[in-house]
Structure formats: structure tokens, C-alpha cells
Design a protein around this motif. Structure first.
Motif, short mmCIF file in Angstrom:
data_model
loop_
_atom_site.label_atom_id
_atom_site.label_comp_id
_atom_site.label_asym_id
_atom_site.label_seq_id
_atom_site.Cartn_x
_atom_site.Cartn_y
_atom_site.Cartn_z
N VAL A 99 -31.94 20.97 -5.95
CA VAL A 99 -31.29 21.94 -6.85
C VAL A 99 -32.01 21.98 -8.19
O VAL A 99 -32.27 23.05 -8.76
CB VAL A 99 -29.80 21.58 -7.04
CG1 VAL A 99 -29.17 22.45 -8.13
CG2 VAL A 99 -29.05 21.73 -5.73
N LEU A 100 -32.35 20.80 -8.72
CA LEU A 100 -33.08 20.75 -9.98
C LEU A 100 -34.43 21.44 -9.86
O LEU A 100 -34.85 22.19 -10.74
CB LEU A 100 -33.30 19.28 -10.41
CG LEU A 100 -32.20 18.61 -11.23
CD1 LEU A 100 -32.61 17.17 -11.54
CD2 LEU A 100 -31.93 19.37 -12.51
N THR A 101 -35.13 21.18 -8.76
CA THR A 101 -36.45 21.78 -8.56
C THR A 101 -36.35 23.29 -8.46
O THR A 101 -37.14 24.03 -9.08
CB THR A 101 -37.10 21.22 -7.28
OG1 THR A 101 -37.19 19.80 -7.38
CG2 THR A 101 -38.50 21.80 -7.09
N ALA A 102 -35.38 23.79 -7.68
CA ALA A 102 -35.21 25.23 -7.53
C ALA A 102 -34.81 25.90 -8.85
O ALA A 102 -35.31 26.98 -9.19
CB ALA A 102 -34.15 25.52 -6.47
N ALA A 103 -33.92 25.25 -9.61
CA ALA A 103 -33.51 25.79 -10.91
C ALA A 103 -34.70 25.86 -11.86
O ALA A 103 -34.87 26.84 -12.59
CB ALA A 103 -32.40 24.94 -11.50
N PHE A 104 -35.51 24.82 -11.84
CA PHE A 104 -36.68 24.80 -12.71
C PHE A 104 -37.64 25.92 -12.32
O PHE A 104 -38.20 26.60 -13.18
CB PHE A 104 -37.39 23.45 -12.63
CG PHE A 104 -38.40 23.26 -13.70
CD1 PHE A 104 -38.09 22.56 -14.86
CD2 PHE A 104 -39.68 23.79 -13.57
CE1 PHE A 104 -39.03 22.41 -15.86
CE2 PHE A 104 -40.62 23.64 -14.57
CZ PHE A 104 -40.30 22.94 -15.72
N ALA A 105 -37.85 26.10 -11.01
CA ALA A 105 -38.75 27.15 -10.54
C ALA A 105 -38.26 28.53 -10.98
O ALA A 105 -39.06 29.39 -11.39
CB ALA A 105 -38.87 27.10 -9.01
N ALA A 106 -36.95 28.76 -10.92
CA ALA A 106 -36.38 30.04 -11.33
C ALA A 106 -36.61 30.30 -12.82
O ALA A 106 -36.99 31.41 -13.22
CB ALA A 106 -34.89 30.08 -11.01
N VAL A 107 -36.42 29.27 -13.64
CA VAL A 107 -36.62 29.41 -15.08
C VAL A 107 -38.10 29.66 -15.39
O VAL A 107 -38.45 30.50 -16.22
CB VAL A 107 -36.12 28.16 -15.82
CG1 VAL A 107 -36.55 28.17 -17.28
CG2 VAL A 107 -34.60 28.08 -15.73
N ALA A 108 -38.98 28.93 -14.70
CA ALA A 108 -40.41 29.12 -14.92
C ALA A 108 -40.85 30.53 -14.53
O ALA A 108 -41.65 31.17 -15.22
CB ALA A 108 -41.20 28.08 -14.12
N ALA A 109 -40.32 31.03 -13.41
CA ALA A 109 -40.66 32.39 -12.98
C ALA A 109 -40.16 33.42 -13.99
O ALA A 109 -40.86 34.39 -14.31
CB ALA A 109 -40.05 32.66 -11.60
N THR A 176 -32.40 23.24 -22.15
CA THR A 176 -33.20 22.08 -22.54
C THR A 176 -32.64 20.81 -21.94
O THR A 176 -33.37 19.98 -21.40
CB THR A 176 -33.25 21.96 -24.08
OG1 THR A 176 -33.84 23.15 -24.62
CG2 THR A 176 -34.08 20.76 -24.51
N GLY A 177 -31.33 20.64 -22.05
CA GLY A 177 -30.71 19.42 -21.54
C GLY A 177 -30.80 19.28 -20.04
O GLY A 177 -31.03 18.18 -19.53
N LEU A 178 -30.65 20.38 -19.31
CA LEU A 178 -30.61 20.31 -17.86
C LEU A 178 -31.99 20.13 -17.24
O LEU A 178 -32.19 19.31 -16.34
CB LEU A 178 -29.97 21.57 -17.30
CG LEU A 178 -29.76 21.61 -15.79
CD1 LEU A 178 -28.76 20.54 -15.35
CD2 LEU A 178 -29.28 22.99 -15.34
N LEU A 179 -32.98 20.88 -17.73
CA LEU A 179 -34.28 20.94 -17.07
C LEU A 179 -35.40 20.24 -17.82
O LEU A 179 -36.52 20.17 -17.33
CB LEU A 179 -34.67 22.40 -16.82
CG LEU A 179 -33.69 23.19 -15.95
CD1 LEU A 179 -34.16 24.63 -15.80
CD2 LEU A 179 -33.54 22.54 -14.58
N GLY A 180 -35.12 19.75 -19.02
CA GLY A 180 -36.14 19.02 -19.75
C GLY A 180 -37.23 19.89 -20.32
O GLY A 180 -38.34 19.44 -20.56
#
Length: 280
Positions: A99-109, A176-180
């Protein structure tokens, strides 16, 4: 290639992006820690916060020396994000790794697509268009790009929307807090459109916001910092700090749109790879 060399190279790239663009570089830190250096997603987001804090504070000092930080307005904007950053930081360690990885990918995209859309800038070839803020109000000075900043508060009278500023600040803190990640790719256009900052002031002030949110998120991650490999994070952070200084010099020599497009393509590729990894 050894972990130390990889950490130095990755840190230099992150620092260059942060120094040149005023944000976005930290979005590459977490993928580098996961895929190049073998960190678990939760540990990578914690290490990312450490790297973001150190590099942002260093870049903030450099921008403050040139008068590009609106301290009062930036502090108010950052204050709205402190509690969300702390709460999200505490929740991050409890989420499943995919879930963390997918959320990070969505934000990066999302960050990459935003950087690839410079057409949404204000009319006219000015420096304020570099991050692609949204449409502006009618009038040649609606964004404040030609008006001098007479006070520390920055925006012209009637331009600031407190509720929107507070909501944006809170959302940035949670991110910031969730995904670093620092969230500079969101903070800079938000400061331009919501608080009517000129581009240079938005970049400098965003570093104050990022630093405050990252510190608040780190404060709730005491348990996870114990598992951080400092032999990797230390060199990574040092290279990022040095790269941030070089990034500021690079920004003076290369056009902003070219820097953004190049970085966005790299970021979009990384996001696609992470999303595939999270779903398989």
C-alpha cells in the motif's frame, strides 16, 4: 557496485533536483533507497524524511541568505501541516508495504504529470511559470509576479485565501508524514497560487514548509529510526546536501522548463516501475 557508491550517486541526484527545482528531488530518494539500497518501504520513508530534513534545511539557509524566504507567511502555512504530518508519520509504520509503495507511485506520477504541464502557467514568459501553477485571476498582476514584496507577509492585499491555505498546508503535511517526501512539487505552486508569491520566494519559502513538516513527521517515528542503516543514509544525505548547492548553480545556467521536463520523465518512469512492483 557497493552500497556506498550507490548512496553517493543517488544522494547527488536527489540534491541536484532539490536545489535546481526547489522540490521534487526527495521523491526520488525513497525509490532509490528501496530498489538500489535494499530498504523496506517503511524504513525507506523514514530514511527519506531524514534526508529531506537535512537537505531542505541546508537549501533553506542558502535561500535565506539571498532574501528568498517569507518567514511569517511560510511559518503560518507550515503550522497547518504539523499535526497532519505527525499523525500520518505515526500511521505509516502500520500500513502494508504494498500500500505504501502504490501510494508513493501515485504521488510520484502526479508530480511528474504536473511538471509536464507548463501550459497552465500564467500568461507571459516569466519565471513564475516554472512549476506550472493553475490559471490565474484576470489582470496582469494577479499572481503577484511583477509586484515587489513590501512586507514579510508577501502576498498582495485580498489575494490570500486562509481556508484554502490551511487546507493545502494540512494536506502537504500529511503527504510528508505518510510517504517521507518533502512535497515541494506541491508546495511551490500552492504558494504561487494560494499566497500569490513570486517564483523565487515560493521556492525559498517551500523549503521552510518542507523542513517543518519533515521534523514533525520524524518526531513520531522514533521506533523506526532505530532500524535505519546510517552507513548508507549518512553518505546519501551528505551527497544530497552538496548536490543541493550545485543544483542552485545549475538552475542559473539551464532553463527551468528543460530541467522540469527532464526530471518529470525520469520520475514518471520510476512511478510506473513502482506501481508494477506493488501490484505484482
Amino acid at each position: 557496485m557497493s552500497a556506498l557508491i550507490l548512496a553517493l550517486i543517488a544522494g547527488a541526484v536527489v540534491g541536484l533536483a532539490l536545489g535546481a527545482l526547489g522540490g521534487g528531488g526527495s521523491v526520488l530518494a525513497v525509490p532509490a533507497l528501496i530498489y538500489l539500497l535494499g530498504f523496506a518501504p517503511a524504513a525507506a520513508t523514514t530514511a527519506g524524511l531524514i534526508i529531506v530534513t537535512a537537505t531542505s534545511l541546508t537549501a533553506l539557509y542558502a535561500h535565506a541568505r539571498t532574501g528568498n524566504v517569507r518567514w511569517r507567511a511560510g511559518a503560518l502555512f507550515a503550522a497547518a501541516g504539523l499535526l497532519p504530518a505527525a499523525a500520518a508519520g505515526a500511521a505509516a509504520s502500520r500500513l502494508p508495504q504494498p500500500v505504501l509503495t502504490a501510494a508513493f507511485a501515485a504521488v510520484a506520477a502526479f508530480a511528474a504529470v504536473t511538471m509536464l504541464r507548463p501550459g497552465r502557467t500564467a500568461n507571459g514568459p516569466t519565471a513564475t511559470g516554472r512549476t506550472g501553477p493553475g490559471p490565474t485571476a484576470p489582470g496582469p498582476t494577479a499572481t503577484g509576479r511583477t509586484a515587489p514584496a513590501p512586507t514579510a507577509a508577501g502576498p498582495a492585499v485580498g489575494e490570500v485565501r486562509p481556508a484554502k491555505a490551511a487546507g493545502t498546508g494540512a494536506g502537504l503535511g500529511a503527504l510528508t508524514g505518510l510517504l517521507g517526501v518533502g512535497g515541494g512539487f506541491l508546495a511551490v505552486p500552492a504558494l504561487v497560487t494560494v499566497l500569490a508569491f513570486e517564483m523565487r520566494a515560493a521556492v525559498g519559502t517551500s523549503l521552510l514548509v518542507i523542513s517543518a513538516n519533515a521534523l514533525a513527521a520524524l518526531a513520531t517515528r522514533g521506533a523506526t529510526t532505530a532500524g535505519v542503516d546510517w552507513t548508507v543514509v549518512g553518505p546519501f544525505t551528505g551527497a544530497a546536501i552538496l548536490g543541493a548547492w550545485d543544483g542552485r548553480r545549475l538552475a542559473a545556467k539551464v532553463t527551468g522548463p528543460l530541467l522540469q521536463r527532464t526530471f518529470a520523465v525520469v520520475l514518471l518512469t520510476v512511478a510506473a516501475f513502482m506501481l508494477i512492483d506493488a501490484l505484482t
